[in-house]
Scaffold this motif. Structure first.
Motif, PDB file in Angstrom:
ATOM      1  N   SER A 104       4.298  -4.080  17.320  1.00  0.00           N
ATOM      2  CA  SER A 104       3.577  -6.137  17.314  1.00  0.00           C
ATOM      3  C   SER A 104       3.825  -6.607  15.647  1.00  0.00           C
ATOM      4  CB  SER A 104       2.814  -6.006  18.265  1.00  0.00           C
ATOM      5  OG  SER A 104       1.393  -5.993  18.056  1.00  0.00           O
ATOM      6  N   TYR A 105       3.241  -5.319  14.813  1.00  0.00           N
ATOM      7  CA  TYR A 105       2.215  -5.459  14.151  1.00  0.00           C
ATOM      8  C   TYR A 105       3.488  -5.419  12.961  1.00  0.00           C
ATOM      9  CZ  TYR A 105      -1.975  -4.961  15.492  1.00  0.00           C
ATOM     10  OH  TYR A 105      -3.529  -4.477  16.160  1.00  0.00           O
ATOM     11  N   THR A 106       3.352  -6.629  11.824  1.00  0.00           N
ATOM     12  CA  THR A 106       4.009  -6.725  10.934  1.00  0.00           C
ATOM     13  C   THR A 106       3.745  -5.848   9.657  1.00  0.00           C
ATOM     14  OG1 THR A 106       2.813  -8.070   9.552  1.00  0.00           O
ATOM     15  CG2 THR A 106       5.107  -9.544  11.290  1.00  0.00           C
ATOM     16  N   ASP A 107       4.640  -5.738   8.888  1.00  0.00           N
ATOM     17  CA  ASP A 107       4.376  -4.280   7.977  1.00  0.00           C
ATOM     18  C   ASP A 107       3.200  -4.317   6.716  1.00  0.00           C
ATOM     19  OD1 ASP A 107       6.388  -2.657   8.449  1.00  0.00           O
ATOM     20  OD2 ASP A 107       7.508  -3.315   6.767  1.00  0.00           O
ATOM     21  N   GLU A 108       2.895  -6.325   6.944  1.00  0.00           N
ATOM     22  CA  GLU A 108       2.467  -7.082   5.992  1.00  0.00           C
ATOM     23  C   GLU A 108       0.481  -6.845   7.050  1.00  0.00           C
ATOM     24  OE1 GLU A 108       5.189  -8.296   6.744  1.00  0.00           O
ATOM     25  OE2 GLU A 108       5.461  -8.452   4.526  1.00  0.00           O
ATOM     26  N   GLU A 109       0.470  -6.819   8.343  1.00  0.00           N
ATOM     27  CA  GLU A 109      -0.393  -6.829   8.537  1.00  0.00           C
ATOM     28  C   GLU A 109      -1.002  -5.197   8.656  1.00  0.00           C
ATOM     29  OE1 GLU A 109       0.481 -10.155  11.690  1.00  0.00           O
ATOM     30  OE2 GLU A 109       1.118  -7.994  11.936  1.00  0.00           O
ATOM     31  N   LEU A 110       0.247  -4.562   9.152  1.00  0.00           N
ATOM     32  CA  LEU A 110      -0.714  -2.845   8.459  1.00  0.00           C
ATOM     33  C   LEU A 110      -0.975  -2.587   7.695  1.00  0.00           C
ATOM     34  CD1 LEU A 110       2.906  -1.010  10.459  1.00  0.00           C
ATOM     35  CD2 LEU A 110       0.188  -1.710  11.452  1.00  0.00           C
ATOM     36  N   GLU A 111      -0.693  -2.989   6.222  1.00  0.00           N
ATOM     37  CA  GLU A 111      -0.739  -2.939   5.232  1.00  0.00           C
ATOM     38  C   GLU A 111      -2.300  -2.994   4.914  1.00  0.00           C
ATOM     39  OE1 GLU A 111       2.015  -4.994   2.566  1.00  0.00           O
ATOM     40  OE2 GLU A 111       3.316  -3.173   2.899  1.00  0.00           O
ATOM     41  N   LYS A 112      -2.424  -4.929   5.191  1.00  0.00           N
ATOM     42  CA  LYS A 112      -4.104  -4.647   5.257  1.00  0.00           C
ATOM     43  C   LYS A 112      -5.114  -4.236   6.874  1.00  0.00           C
ATOM     44  CE  LYS A 112      -2.826  -9.844   4.333  1.00  0.00           C
ATOM     45  NZ  LYS A 112      -2.509 -11.353   4.822  1.00  0.00           N
ATOM     46  N   LYS A 113      -4.556  -3.774   7.075  1.00  0.00           N
ATOM     47  CA  LYS A 113      -5.883  -2.849   8.655  1.00  0.00           C
ATOM     48  C   LYS A 113      -5.749  -1.440   8.163  1.00  0.00           C
ATOM     49  CE  LYS A 113      -5.051  -5.623  12.470  1.00  0.00           C
ATOM     50  NZ  LYS A 113      -6.586  -6.153  12.409  1.00  0.00           N
ATOM     51  N   ILE A 114      -4.387  -0.947   7.108  1.00  0.00           N
ATOM     52  CA  ILE A 114      -4.669   0.681   7.898  1.00  0.00           C
ATOM     53  C   ILE A 114      -4.724   1.102   5.997  1.00  0.00           C
ATOM     54  CG2 ILE A 114      -3.119   2.771   7.591  1.00  0.00           C
ATOM     55  CD1 ILE A 114      -2.175   1.146   9.976  1.00  0.00           C
ATOM     56  N   ILE A 157      -6.080  -1.636  -7.503  1.00  0.00           N
ATOM     57  CA  ILE A 157      -5.640  -2.631  -6.828  1.00  0.00           C
ATOM     58  C   ILE A 157      -3.965  -3.003  -6.642  1.00  0.00           C
ATOM     59  CG2 ILE A 157      -5.057  -5.003  -7.164  1.00  0.00           C
ATOM     60  CD1 ILE A 157      -7.342  -4.417  -9.613  1.00  0.00           C
ATOM     61  N   PHE A 158      -2.898  -2.011  -6.872  1.00  0.00           N
ATOM     62  CA  PHE A 158      -1.807  -1.616  -6.638  1.00  0.00           C
ATOM     63  C   PHE A 158      -0.936  -3.377  -6.010  1.00  0.00           C
ATOM     64  CE2 PHE A 158       1.785  -0.192  -4.086  1.00  0.00           C
ATOM     65  CZ  PHE A 158       2.524   0.653  -5.373  1.00  0.00           C
ATOM     66  N   GLY A 159      -1.309  -4.677  -6.726  1.00  0.00           N
ATOM     67  CA  GLY A 159      -0.096  -5.427  -6.160  1.00  0.00           C
ATOM     68  C   GLY A 159      -1.311  -6.242  -4.696  1.00  0.00           C
ATOM     69  N   ARG A 160      -2.786  -5.727  -3.907  1.00  0.00           N
ATOM     70  CA  ARG A 160      -2.829  -6.856  -3.663  1.00  0.00           C
ATOM     71  C   ARG A 160      -3.967  -7.745  -4.123  1.00  0.00           C
ATOM     72  NH1 ARG A 160      -5.413  -0.887  -1.353  1.00  0.00           N
ATOM     73  NH2 ARG A 160      -5.967  -1.406  -2.987  1.00  0.00           N
ATOM     74  N   ASP A 199      12.620  -2.621   1.674  1.00  0.00           N
ATOM     75  CA  ASP A 199      12.510  -3.355   2.732  1.00  0.00           C
ATOM     76  C   ASP A 199      13.122  -1.489   3.671  1.00  0.00           C
ATOM     77  OD1 ASP A 199      11.585  -5.198   2.133  1.00  0.00           O
ATOM     78  OD2 ASP A 199      13.498  -6.667   2.193  1.00  0.00           O
ATOM     79  N   MET A 200      13.539  -0.739   3.358  1.00  0.00           N
ATOM     80  CA  MET A 200      14.021   0.502   4.330  1.00  0.00           C
ATOM     81  C   MET A 200      12.577   1.261   5.075  1.00  0.00           C
ATOM     82  SD  MET A 200      17.359   2.152   2.635  1.00  0.00           S
ATOM     83  CE  MET A 200      18.888   1.382   2.777  1.00  0.00           C
ATOM     84  N   HIS A 218       3.639   2.874  11.558  1.00  0.00           N
ATOM     85  CA  HIS A 218       4.883   2.662  12.579  1.00  0.00           C
ATOM     86  C   HIS A 218       6.040   2.860  11.250  1.00  0.00           C
ATOM     87  CE1 HIS A 218       7.698  -0.958  14.330  1.00  0.00           C
ATOM     88  NE2 HIS A 218       7.484   0.575  14.709  1.00  0.00           N
ATOM     89  N   ALA A 219       5.763   4.320  10.517  1.00  0.00           N
ATOM     90  CA  ALA A 219       6.760   4.688  10.036  1.00  0.00           C
ATOM     91  C   ALA A 219       8.017   5.460  10.604  1.00  0.00           C
ATOM     92  CB  ALA A 219       6.816   6.368   8.814  1.00  0.00           C
TER      93      ALA A 219
END
Length: 578
Positions: free
Chosen positions: A399-409, A428-431, A98-99, A381-382
């Motif tokens: 304002s984006y969560t990491d989960e939202e960024l992962e879906k958008k980027i 696939i890597f977990g998606r 999570d870091m 947003h690293a």
């Protein structure tokens, strides 16, 4: 201790039962010298064979029951230690995952690896031994002294003097070795770091003939670690001989005064034997206690080091509120952004401003160290911008969560990383929701279909550790396919085609321009050919924006871009000169 107690609370029953059963074993052990004294003073003195046999059976019973209690105690202690350490390691692993990049870089990979392996192993061993001995050994030491007092009050004085002397010795050794063990763990981190760098860069080291220098550096680090461990070991090694000397002096003193007491009729012979047995029990328990203290001294620095990481705020990035007033058609926008890496006063980026509309292809070019990758790090947003603002699709990136960024980027990093498993698992890597067709299409767009077809098992081909069964170009194409499989709204390619030949790179750029869902694409490269057909190009030099426009505009008006372009296409420069 508070940090450890939080984990031991989950295994409260085991943590309580382990010392309780050890105490019960200790009670039976303290009864043994009294039974022996009774055998000598009653059975042997009166030549009562039946009494000796009965008391011998009592001794066997005490031994069997004590053994059962000891095994039970060790079972509960081991269970509490193993499961609490396992939970601690799991929590630490998730905390590290999570870091943010800033938090991770503040610790370093080698330090985190040491904490999750060596430090937690030390804690597991310490918890196990602590639950088994922290009550038992002191109980027997002081219990033996009390039992000696019941036999002969003056004998208890000898026990008290010996225990006091041993306590001073243990305290002195503990105070001397505690800081050394803390230093040992820090030096162990440096050794881990050196080993990791040498294993990862083995080919480079051989290519430059730098083996001897690396060996010398490794010898110095391990030599320093060895010296500290030997120093701490020598001091700790004093515990056993000093304990033996003091306790045996106590036994000699007991036998000396005991002989006078027997001669005077104050004590029976069996009682003297009981006193000697109690002194021997103290010897054994103090040796165990001394070893426990050595183990705990190793644990104390480890507890602090693990707790330090767990207490650290995993994500030090700021969080912003959603702002619906921004223009949604602007996919990406930098507003006067300046950024300094943590611990550095020199800005890596200074006053960067540009924007990219939805469905555009943006190129970023510049020399080594110009800040190209840093721009991408801010996009995902690293890190937080030191000043200025970065927005994605009209919203502050914070304002984006990491989960939202992962879906958008969809991000492809400079270093192509594949994980052990199959090719399919890596794509696939977990998606969730990625179909077989999505995988096939992504491979086609990333020019990686031939890579899969060349493998005997196709998508089920195993990826070895470090993806050593794939070339650099193959790894890059597979990581691009991984980014495309989720069909993100924004695709970031950080020099992702550096290992590809010119024709493959051209086909890749063509397919990226024709992706059916029309994402915004940002291509970072040092090659002008990779960005020249982008809609607009950002030119960076020493962290500053020195150009923004199309390939044709920059070629005519921007000196930095023109130098990069003509250094890679000198024949065109020659034609212009003619």
């Amino acid at each position: 201790m508070k940090f450890l107690l939080n984990y031991l609370k989950e295994y409260k029953k085991e943590s309580i039962l382990a010392p309780v059963f050890k105490m019960m074993e200790a009670i039976f052990e303290l009864l043994v010298p009294l039974v022996m004294a009774s055998i000598i003073d009653v059975g042997i003195a009166n030549r009562d064979v039946s009494y000796v046999i009965r008391m011998s059976l009592v001794l066997v019973l005490l031994a069997v029951v004590g053994l059962a209690f000891a095994i039970t105690a060790q079972y509960f202690a081991a269970k509490a230690a193993i499961f609490s350490a396992s939970k601690m390691r799991e929590d630490l692993f998730y905390h590290i995952m999570d870091m943010s990049a800033e938090s991770h870089s503040s610790q370093g990979s080698s330090a985190l690896i040491t904490r999750i392996t060596s430090d937690i192993n030390q804690l597991q061993n310490g918890i196990n031994m602590f639950l088994r001995l922290f009550l038992r050994s002191p109980f027997i030491v002081f219990g033996a002294m009390i039992m000696a007092w019941t036999i002969r009050a003056k004998a208890a004085i000898i026990f008290a003097i010996i225990i006091l002397c041993l306590s001073l010795v243990v305290y002195g050794i503990m105070k001397s070795t505690l800081p050394i063990f803390a230093t040992v763990q820090k030096k162990l981190e440096k050794v881990f770091l050196s080993v990791g760098e040498n294993l990862e860069g083995a080919r480079v080291i051989r290519a430059f003939g730098n083996q001897e220098e690396q060996l010398q550096d490794f010898r110095e680090k391990t030599g320093s670690l060895y010296a500290d461990q030997i120093h701490a070991g020598k001091i700790s090694a004093l515990l056993n001989p000093v304990t033996y000397v003091l306790v045996n002096l106590g036994i000699v003193l007991l036998l000396w005064v005991g002989a006078d007491w027997v001669g005077a009729g104050i004590l029976a012979k069996g009682e003297v034997v009981a006193l000697v047995n109690y002194m021997s029990q103290i010897l054994v328990e103090l040796i165990k206690l001394a070893n426990l203290i050595v183990i705990l001294m190793r644990c104390v620095p480890s507890v602090g080091r693990v707790a330090e990481v767990m207490d650290m705020q995993a994500d030090q990035r700021r969080v912003a509120q959603k702002d619906t007033t921004e223009e949604k058609e602007i996919a990406l926008k930098f507003e006067d952004v300046t950024f300094c890496y943590p611990g550095s006063s020199e800005p890596s980026l200074a006053n960067i401003s540009f924007e990219a509309k939805e469905h555009e292809r943006i190129g970023i070019i510049g020399g080594t160290g110009s800040g190209k990758s840093t721009v991408l790090q801010l996009m995902i947003h690293a890190y937080d911008a030191t000043s200025g603002r970065v927005t994605l699709f009209g919203e502050d990136v914070a304002s984006y969560t990491d989960e939202e960024l992962e879906k958008k980027i969809g991000m492809v990093f400079q270093k192509a990383v594949l994980f052990t498993g199959t090719i399919r698992e890596n794509i696939i890597f977990g998606r969730d929701g990625i179909t077989e067709k999505d995988v096939e299409d992504a491979l086609q767009w990333a020019q990686a279909k031939d890579v899969v077809q060349a493998k005997e098992k196709g998508l089920d081909e195993e990826v070895l550790q470090g993806a050593r069964n794939f070339s650099g170009g193959q790894r890059q194409r597979l990581t691009i396919a991984r980014a495309l499989a989720g069909k993100p709204d924004l695709i970031l390619l950080d020099d992702a085609s550096s290992a590809l030949d010119a024709s493959t790179d051209a086909r890749l750029r063509k397919d990226l321009a024709e992706l059916p869902w029309k994402p915004t694409v940002v291509i970072v490269s040092q090659r002008a050919s990779s960005v020249m057909d982008a809609d607009r190009i950002l030119v960076l030099d020493n962290g500053e924006c020195v150009g923004w426009g199309t390939h044709r505009e920059l070629l005519q008006s921007n000196e930095v871009y023109r130098e990069i372009y003509h250094s890679q296409f000198p024949e065109e420069d020659g034609e212009q000169n003619e």
